[in-house]
Write an enzyme that holds these catalytic residues in place. Structure first.
Site, mmCIF file in Angstrom:
data_model
loop_
_atom_site.group_PDB
_atom_site.id
_atom_site.type_symbol
_atom_site.label_atom_id
_atom_site.label_comp_id
_atom_site.label_asym_id
_atom_site.label_seq_id
_atom_site.Cartn_x
_atom_site.Cartn_y
_atom_site.Cartn_z
ATOM 1 N N HIS A 50 2.912 14.483 1.559
ATOM 2 C CA HIS A 50 2.296 15.781 1.243
ATOM 3 C C HIS A 50 3.346 16.849 1.526
ATOM 4 O O HIS A 50 4.119 16.714 2.486
ATOM 5 C CB HIS A 50 1.080 16.066 2.135
ATOM 6 N N LYS A 98 -9.415 -0.343 -6.023
ATOM 7 C CA LYS A 98 -9.486 0.305 -4.715
ATOM 8 C C LYS A 98 -10.847 0.926 -4.491
ATOM 9 O O LYS A 98 -11.348 1.690 -5.323
ATOM 10 C CB LYS A 98 -8.407 1.397 -4.653
ATOM 11 N N ASP A 151 1.318 2.513 3.664
ATOM 12 C CA ASP A 151 0.458 3.682 3.413
ATOM 13 C C ASP A 151 1.286 4.967 3.429
ATOM 14 O O ASP A 151 0.826 6.006 3.884
ATOM 15 C CB ASP A 151 -0.692 3.769 4.421
ATOM 16 N N LEU A 174 -5.313 9.216 7.792
ATOM 17 C CA LEU A 174 -6.612 8.550 7.843
ATOM 18 C C LEU A 174 -6.471 7.104 7.390
ATOM 19 O O LEU A 174 -5.816 6.871 6.372
ATOM 20 C CB LEU A 174 -7.635 9.288 6.955
ATOM 21 N N HIS A 189 -10.685 1.039 1.668
ATOM 22 C CA HIS A 189 -10.476 2.045 2.711
ATOM 23 C C HIS A 189 -11.694 1.919 3.626
ATOM 24 O O HIS A 189 -12.780 2.376 3.288
ATOM 25 C CB HIS A 189 -10.370 3.453 2.124
ATOM 26 N N HIS A 228 1.450 5.394 -1.723
ATOM 27 C CA HIS A 228 1.064 6.557 -2.546
ATOM 28 C C HIS A 228 2.355 7.153 -3.107
ATOM 29 O O HIS A 228 3.143 7.718 -2.363
ATOM 30 C CB HIS A 228 0.339 7.610 -1.706
ATOM 31 N N LEU A 229 2.540 7.005 -4.412
ATOM 32 C CA LEU A 229 3.771 7.536 -5.016
ATOM 33 C C LEU A 229 3.569 8.906 -5.631
ATOM 34 O O LEU A 229 4.537 9.570 -6.002
ATOM 35 C CB LEU A 229 4.301 6.577 -6.088
ATOM 36 N N ARG A 230 2.283 9.303 -5.783
ATOM 37 C CA ARG A 230 1.984 10.595 -6.441
ATOM 38 C C ARG A 230 2.541 10.618 -7.869
ATOM 39 O O ARG A 230 2.714 9.602 -8.491
ATOM 40 C CB ARG A 230 2.523 11.792 -5.623
ATOM 41 N N ASN A 282 -5.237 7.225 -6.190
ATOM 42 C CA ASN A 282 -5.946 8.478 -5.871
ATOM 43 C C ASN A 282 -5.164 9.720 -6.298
ATOM 44 O O ASN A 282 -4.919 10.634 -5.517
ATOM 45 C CB ASN A 282 -6.320 8.545 -4.375
ATOM 46 N N HIS A 308 0.851 -1.209 0.000
ATOM 47 C CA HIS A 308 0.000 0.000 0.000
ATOM 48 C C HIS A 308 0.881 1.252 0.000
ATOM 49 O O HIS A 308 1.428 1.639 1.038
ATOM 50 C CB HIS A 308 -0.915 0.006 1.232
ATOM 51 N N HIS A 335 -4.779 -0.693 5.823
ATOM 52 C CA HIS A 335 -4.291 0.100 6.964
ATOM 53 C C HIS A 335 -5.231 0.046 8.178
ATOM 54 O O HIS A 335 -5.778 1.054 8.605
ATOM 55 C CB HIS A 335 -4.019 1.549 6.565
ATOM 56 N N ALA A 385 -4.317 14.823 5.320
ATOM 57 C CA ALA A 385 -3.993 13.547 5.975
ATOM 58 C C ALA A 385 -2.927 12.792 5.204
ATOM 59 O O ALA A 385 -2.983 12.733 3.974
ATOM 60 C CB ALA A 385 -5.257 12.696 6.080
HETATM 61 O O1 DOR Z 1 -3.805 9.603 5.460
HETATM 62 C C1 DOR Z 1 -4.099 9.244 4.339
HETATM 63 N N1 DOR Z 1 -3.522 9.787 3.260
HETATM 64 N N2 DOR Z 1 -5.027 8.304 4.188
HETATM 65 C C2 DOR Z 1 -5.497 7.963 2.983
HETATM 66 O O2 DOR Z 1 -6.348 7.112 2.918
HETATM 67 C C3 DOR Z 1 -5.035 8.675 1.766
HETATM 68 C C4 DOR Z 1 -3.703 9.225 1.967
HETATM 69 C C5 DOR Z 1 -3.272 10.213 0.908
HETATM 70 O O3 DOR Z 1 -3.466 9.942 -0.287
HETATM 71 O O4 DOR Z 1 -2.702 11.240 1.266
HETATM 72 ZN ZN ZN Z 2 -3.445 5.012 1.512
#
Ligand code: DOR
Ligand code: ZN
Length: 354
Positions: free
Chosen positions: A261, A104, A257, A229, A141, A20-22, A46, A18, A179, A273
């Protein structure tokens, strides 16, 4: 930390189930942290806009591959972002063409970039039926979006209101409860598999939910970099997660996860988050497993249980962890801004041999 255990630990190279690489500059800045320690990673869809088509997933995979360090054999495993309008044929085609390995489910509005998510599970019934048929896992999620439910109860309420029904109505669907943050979730997953042999429900556990509780977010003031989150819960939940992760139970596996940011977006009146933990994750997990006297089970959690759930071979190379103190890097620079690293500036008792 235990002082009597081994000074080093060799495990099979882990995967991160899990991540997030953006994209763009952020992708290039954070990918080194993931590819340094993980053979493969499940890539969250996402983005803005979200990855909803086979073509978008293919293009995103190409951008990730192009951002790898020279010589890296890191493999991104792509996912589809489900919406109310998802076409079952598109999902099945992307799976048949090996573009994505899972889909997802973001309940609409549950978290960052989840506003295109699913408003009602009934709206994706035919998609879920197709996924059942083709053996494609659903990644969930698991938080209710009912804003009248206390934020600390949203995961437990999701289980009661939605997860039971989802699994009953789709008896062939393989599901990863992502998560997990509560005792209820850990008990639900192990209990479900005990009653329904076949291991069709898995759960990922992050390093931060094994290390912090909800009081940590307010220790000495508000700490926006510990906000994610689902939000961290009471201490009893952290202890339950530690028990689950170190239990050796095959349904629990590693998923960081890691969710970077920019610092200014977290240190804001309404901060977003996400905790950025990619590069420090393995040191954190090693420390937790050491503290729990379970170093011998880290290989299962980090490197064997995930591939088994996804039906993939385990990695062939190994990773060495050393019982050696190291100070965690504070941040990663992205253009003129930076992303703060989980536990940045702290000393951890374990590090990855480089
Ligand atoms: O804290 C989080 N950040 N929870 C998520 O489910 C998404 C993630 C994000 O993409 O920043
Ligand atoms: Zn996530």
């Amino acid at each position: 930390m235990s002082t009597t255990g081994p000074d080093s630990l060799v495990i099979r190279k882990p995967d991160d189930w899990h991540v997030h690489l953006r994209d763009g500059d952020m992708l290039r800045a954070v990918l080194p942290g993931t590819e340094a320690h993980f053979g493969r990673a499940i890539i969250m869809p996402n983005l803005v806009p979200p990855i909803t088509t086979v073509a978008a997933a293919q293009a995103y995979r190409d951008r990730i591959l192009a951002a790898r360090a020279p010589g890296s054999d890191f493999q991104p495993l792509m996912t589809a972002y489900l919406t109310d309008g998802t076409d079952p044929d598109e999902i099945a085609r992307g799976h048949a063409e090996s573009v994505w390995v899972a889909a997802k489910l973001y309940p609409a509005g549950a978290t960052t970039n989840a506003h295109h998510g699913v408003t009602d599970l009934a709206k994706i019934r035919t998609v879920l039926e197709r996924m059942e048929k083709i053996g494609m896992p659903l990644l969930v999620h698991g938080e209710t979006t009912d804003q009248s439910v206390d934020i600390f109860d949203r995961e437990a309420v999701f289980i009661e209101r939605h997860l039971h029904t989802l699994l009953r109505e789709h008896p062939g669907l393989r599901v990863v409860f992502e998560h997990i943050t509560t005792q209820e979730a850990a008990d639900f997953v192990s209990g479900f598999n005990a009653q329904n042999p076949g291991g069709r429900v898995g759960a990922t556990i992050t390093p931060h939910h094994l290390m912090i509780n909800r009081s940590s977010i307010f220790q000495g003031g508000i700490r926006p970099h510990l906000y994610c989150l689902p939000i961290a819960k009471r201490e009893k939940h952290r202890l339950a997660l530690r028990k689950a992760a170190t239990s050796g139970d095959a349904c629990f596996f590693l998923g960081t996860d890691t969710a970077p940011h920019m610092a200014h977006l977290k240190e804001a009146a309404c901060g977003c988050a996400g905790i950025f933990c990619a590069a420090v994750a393995m040191a954190c997990y090693a420390q937790v497993f050491d503290e729990e006297g379970a170093l011998d089970r880290l290989n299962n959690f980090a490197s064997l249980n995930g591939p088994r759930f996804y039906g993939l071979p385990v990695n062939t190379t190994m990773l060495t962890l050393m019982r050696r103190e190291s100070v965690v890097q504070e941040s990663v620079t992205v253009g003129a801004d930076k992303v703060l690293v989980f536990r940045g500036g702290d000393t951890l008792g374990w590090s990855v041999e480089s």
